[in-house]
Scaffold this active site. Structure first.
Site, PDB file in Angstrom:
ATOM      1  N   GLY A 143       0.775  -1.236   0.000  1.00 22.59           N
ATOM      2  CA  GLY A 143       0.000   0.000   0.000  1.00 22.59           C
ATOM      3  C   GLY A 143       0.807   1.286   0.000  1.00 22.59           C
ATOM      4  CG  LEU A 144       3.598   2.271   2.640  1.00 22.35           C
ATOM      5  CD1 LEU A 144       4.809   2.278   3.560  1.00 22.35           C
ATOM      6  CD2 LEU A 144       2.645   3.405   3.014  1.00 22.35           C
ATOM      7  CD  GLN A 157       2.068   5.765 -10.041  1.00 23.14           C
ATOM      8  OE1 GLN A 157       2.477   4.709 -10.547  1.00 23.14           O
ATOM      9  NE2 GLN A 157       1.632   6.774 -10.777  1.00 23.14           N
ATOM     10  CG  LEU A 158      -1.335   2.672  -8.374  1.00 25.14           C
ATOM     11  CD1 LEU A 158      -1.989   1.627  -9.259  1.00 25.14           C
ATOM     12  CD2 LEU A 158      -1.543   4.061  -8.963  1.00 25.14           C
ATOM     13  CG  ASP A 186       4.592  -1.445   1.396  1.00 28.10           C
ATOM     14  OD1 ASP A 186       5.704  -2.028   1.327  1.00 28.10           O
ATOM     15  OD2 ASP A 186       4.047  -0.940   0.407  1.00 28.10           O
ATOM     16  CB  ILE A 187       7.870  -5.027   3.430  1.00 24.75           C
ATOM     17  CG1 ILE A 187       8.124  -4.576   1.989  1.00 24.75           C
ATOM     18  CG2 ILE A 187       7.156  -6.375   3.443  1.00 24.75           C
ATOM     19  CD1 ILE A 187       9.085  -5.463   1.231  1.00 24.75           C
ATOM     20  CE1 TYR A 202       3.862  -5.319 -12.901  1.00 25.88           C
ATOM     21  CE2 TYR A 202       3.776  -4.406 -15.117  1.00 25.88           C
ATOM     22  CZ  TYR A 202       3.306  -4.444 -13.815  1.00 25.88           C
ATOM     23  OH  TYR A 202       2.291  -3.600 -13.430  1.00 25.88           O
TER      24      TYR A 202
HETATM   25  N1  NAD Z   1       1.316   2.261 -11.394  1.00 19.51           N
HETATM   26  C1  NAD Z   1       0.937   1.826 -12.584  1.00 19.51           C
HETATM   27  O1  NAD Z   1       1.078   2.518 -13.605  1.00 19.51           O
HETATM   28  C2  NAD Z   1       0.310   0.475 -12.715  1.00 19.51           C
HETATM   29  C3  NAD Z   1      -0.213   0.082 -13.948  1.00 19.51           C
HETATM   30  C4  NAD Z   1      -0.745  -1.191 -14.086  1.00 19.51           C
HETATM   31  C5  NAD Z   1      -0.823  -2.029 -12.989  1.00 19.51           C
HETATM   32  N2  NAD Z   1      -0.333  -1.627 -11.794  1.00 19.51           N
HETATM   33  C6  NAD Z   1      -0.397  -2.549 -10.674  1.00 19.51           C
HETATM   34  O2  NAD Z   1      -0.974  -1.925  -9.540  1.00 19.51           O
HETATM   35  C7  NAD Z   1      -0.332  -2.405  -8.346  1.00 19.51           C
HETATM   36  C8  NAD Z   1       0.183  -1.225  -7.539  1.00 19.51           C
HETATM   37  O3  NAD Z   1       1.102  -0.539  -8.346  1.00 19.51           O
HETATM   38  P1  NAD Z   1       2.033   0.626  -7.787  1.00 19.51           P
HETATM   39  O4  NAD Z   1       2.345   1.486  -8.943  1.00 19.51           O
HETATM   40  O5  NAD Z   1       1.461   1.217  -6.561  1.00 19.51           O
HETATM   41  O6  NAD Z   1       3.352  -0.213  -7.429  1.00 19.51           O
HETATM   42  P2  NAD Z   1       4.655   0.299  -6.629  1.00 19.51           P
HETATM   43  O7  NAD Z   1       5.829  -0.363  -7.218  1.00 19.51           O
HETATM   44  O8  NAD Z   1       4.654   1.775  -6.542  1.00 19.51           O
HETATM   45  O9  NAD Z   1       4.386  -0.279  -5.174  1.00 19.51           O
HETATM   46  C9  NAD Z   1       4.460  -1.657  -4.887  1.00 19.51           C
HETATM   47  C10 NAD Z   1       4.576  -1.836  -3.386  1.00 19.51           C
HETATM   48  O10 NAD Z   1       4.753  -3.243  -3.114  1.00 19.51           O
HETATM   49  C11 NAD Z   1       5.555  -3.331  -1.969  1.00 19.51           C
HETATM   50  N3  NAD Z   1       6.153  -4.662  -1.827  1.00 19.51           N
HETATM   51  C12 NAD Z   1       7.257  -5.171  -2.444  1.00 19.51           C
HETATM   52  N4  NAD Z   1       7.543  -6.402  -1.960  1.00 19.51           N
HETATM   53  C13 NAD Z   1       6.597  -6.688  -1.028  1.00 19.51           C
HETATM   54  C14 NAD Z   1       6.358  -7.794  -0.169  1.00 19.51           C
HETATM   55  N5  NAD Z   1       7.165  -8.869  -0.164  1.00 19.51           N
HETATM   56  N6  NAD Z   1       5.290  -7.748   0.657  1.00 19.51           N
HETATM   57  C15 NAD Z   1       4.473  -6.670   0.690  1.00 19.51           C
HETATM   58  N7  NAD Z   1       4.661  -5.586  -0.103  1.00 19.51           N
HETATM   59  C16 NAD Z   1       5.719  -5.600  -0.938  1.00 19.51           C
HETATM   60  C17 NAD Z   1       6.608  -2.238  -2.141  1.00 19.51           C
HETATM   61  O11 NAD Z   1       7.206  -1.891  -0.889  1.00 19.51           O
HETATM   62  C18 NAD Z   1       5.785  -1.111  -2.762  1.00 19.51           C
HETATM   63  O12 NAD Z   1       5.358  -0.177  -1.794  1.00 19.51           O
HETATM   64  C19 NAD Z   1       0.763  -3.371  -8.807  1.00 19.51           C
HETATM   65  O13 NAD Z   1       0.294  -4.685  -8.713  1.00 19.51           O
HETATM   66  C20 NAD Z   1       0.974  -3.003 -10.253  1.00 19.51           C
HETATM   67  O14 NAD Z   1       1.400  -4.104 -11.010  1.00 19.51           O
HETATM   68  C21 NAD Z   1       0.235  -0.390 -11.629  1.00 19.51           C
HETATM   69  C1  THR Z   2       1.990  -0.124 -17.045  1.00 18.38           C
HETATM   70  C2  THR Z   2       2.332  -0.494 -15.648  1.00 18.38           C
HETATM   71  O1  THR Z   2       2.071  -1.812 -15.363  1.00 18.38           O
HETATM   72  C3  THR Z   2       3.512   0.096 -14.986  1.00 18.38           C
HETATM   73  N1  THR Z   2       3.337   1.525 -14.862  1.00 18.38           N
HETATM   74  C4  THR Z   2       4.811  -0.187 -15.701  1.00 18.38           C
HETATM   75  O2  THR Z   2       5.165   0.606 -16.537  1.00 18.38           O
HETATM   76  O3  THR Z   2       5.436  -1.180 -15.424  1.00 18.38           O
END
Ligand code: NAD
Ligand code: THR
Length: 373
Positions: A63-64, A66-67, A88-89, A195
């Site tokens: 949860g910490l 981007q989203l 989060d960790i 990924y």
């Molecule tokens: N941001 C985007 O543009 C985007 C687009 C498509 C899909 N997504 C998906 O949305 C989700 C959230 O994306 P985001 O951008 O917030 O990702 P992010 O990389 O910003 O955050 C991921 C979080 O996962 C945590 N994490 C890593 N290892 C962990 C573990 N062992 N246990 C618990 N937490 C752990 C990290 O500390 C981090 O805070 C992801 O599954 C991503 O694939 C994001």
């Molecule tokens: C598209 C999405 O999954 C993520 N923002 C990445 O570029 O990896």
């Protein structure tokens, strides 16, 4: 041999022959209904629905990033603060720690995950932990562990405890052999990043648990998400967030993708609203369990042109990162989300002009506050 007899024989071999010799198809169905880790015999395998007064108890993993914080804010408005636990960790900054419940949760630690779900009576789980596309390529074994082993833990805990489970997928779940303009929900998916591979795996495993165990699995394939008050975690679409910071701070930006690289993108408010809407959609309205969602598609050149309308002195230069460029060249250019629009009424609010105005206003006010102090 008739299929039912064949199945009975196979199940008989797997379970041992029934002593009474009166084995029927029913035990086979029961066998098919058990989860890989223990599920209580009296568990109901369909997630509970919630009345107006009966609020879900929510856990957000990862949860910490981007989203996650934005999602927690949205859900806390909808379901009350104490019903939404961010985890989060990493150590949360003060303002997040004091904004609502926060807990340590490592998705690779199954016992820790189960304890949190049980002790907090969790009913909905949003699984956001992941390593994104570019950082995943830089650390394949960690990405495999977090994105695949972690997902298995989450699926099992959700099935055992009868949770409604949301797992985001991505445009990155498609690859160079997928149709790219537009990319429909159902087509060839042969991604070339760890990924993408892990996200296709998540889609298929979630759908499998849904069909086999009745898990209430819901999944949206997000485009690249653009947010004002949180930083991206190491993806291919990160440039579309960074450009706003640099445009306002320095009046220029160096882009790591080619000017003509077209990718689907979405403003974070639309993404989080879609996530809540699909989780609240009646199960009967979902003809599928994994949906594309879309808002806009643009290239770095298009985005720069739009920024120029607000900052006439803005300059963009290009210094292509070959890893990110190869990834982007294999992803969809336009996303077909007609099923989401038809089934549960998905509709985006932000197109490119509104996105740019919103982002520049947000960071502009930040910059003005910083300059004033
Ligand atoms: N941001 C985007 O543009 C985007 C687009 C498509 C899909 N997504 C998906 O949305 C989700 C959230 O994306 P985001 O951008 O917030 O990702 P992010 O990389 O910003 O955050 C991921 C979080 O996962 C945590 N994490 C890593 N290892 C962990 C573990 N062992 N246990 C618990 N937490 C752990 C990290 O500390 C981090 O805070 C992801 O599954 C991503 O694939 C994001
Ligand atoms: C598209 C999405 O999954 C993520 N923002 C990445 O570029 O990896």
């Amino acid at each position: 041999m008739p299929v039912t007899r064949l199945l009975r024989q196979v199940a008989g071999q797997m379970l041992g022959s029934p002593a009474c010799g009166c084995w029927t198809a029913t035990p086979l169905l029961q066998f098919l209904g058990t989860s890989p880790r223990q599920i209580p015999a009296d568990a109901s395998f369909h997630s509970a629905s919630f009345s107006g007064t009966d609020q879900p108890r929510v856990l957000i993993t990862g949860g910490l990033g981007q989203l996650g914080v934005g999602l927690a804010n949205l859900l806390r408005k909808r379901f009350e603060k104490d019903n939404v636990i961010l985890s989060d960790i990493r150590k949360p900054p003060d303002h997040i720690f004091h904004s609502g419940p926060f807990i340590y949760s490592d998705i690779l630690d199954y016992k820790n995950l189960r304890e949190i779900v049980v002790n907090n009576r969790i009913t909905w789980l949003f699984h956001y932990s992941a390593l994104l596309s570019a950082v995943g390529e830089a650390n394949v074994s960690l990405a495999r562990a977090v994105n695949i082993t972690g997902l298995h833990n989450v699926l099992d805990v959700a099935a055992e405890h009868n949770l409604r489970l949301f797992v985001p997928s991505t445009i990155g779940a498609f690859g160079p052999t997928s149709p790219r303009n537009p990319t429909p929900d159902l087509c060839v998916q042969r991604p070339r990043t760890i990924y993408g591979v892990s996200k296709v795996h998540a889609e298929l495993m979630g759908e499998y648990y849904h069909h086999r165990y009745g898990l209430d699995f819901r999944c949206l394939r997000y485009p690249g998400i653009i947010s004002a008050d949180s930083q991206p975690g190491g993806g291919t679409t990160d440039y579309a967030v960074q450009i706003f910071h640099d445009a306002l701070k320095n009046g220029k930006f160096e882009c790591n993708l080619k000017p003509s690289t077209r990718l689907p993108m979405m403003y974070i408010d639309d993404c989080l609203r879609a996530t809540l809407e699909v989780m609240e959609a009646p199960a009967e309205s979902l003809s599928m369990r994994t949906y594309n969602i879309n808002a806009m598609s643009f290239t770095p050149e298009d985005l720069a042109q739009e920024v120029l309308k607000h900052i006439p002195e803005f300059q963009i230069t290009y210094n292509v990162d070959s890893v990110r460029q190869a990834i982007a060249d294999s992803w969809p250019m336009n996303f077909d989300d007609s099923n989401a629009r038809k089934d549960w009424g998905w509709k985006h609010d932000f197109d490119l002009p509104e996105l740019v105005t919103t982002m520049l206003n947000f960071h502009g006010s930040d910059t003005r506050v910083a300059q004033a102090n």
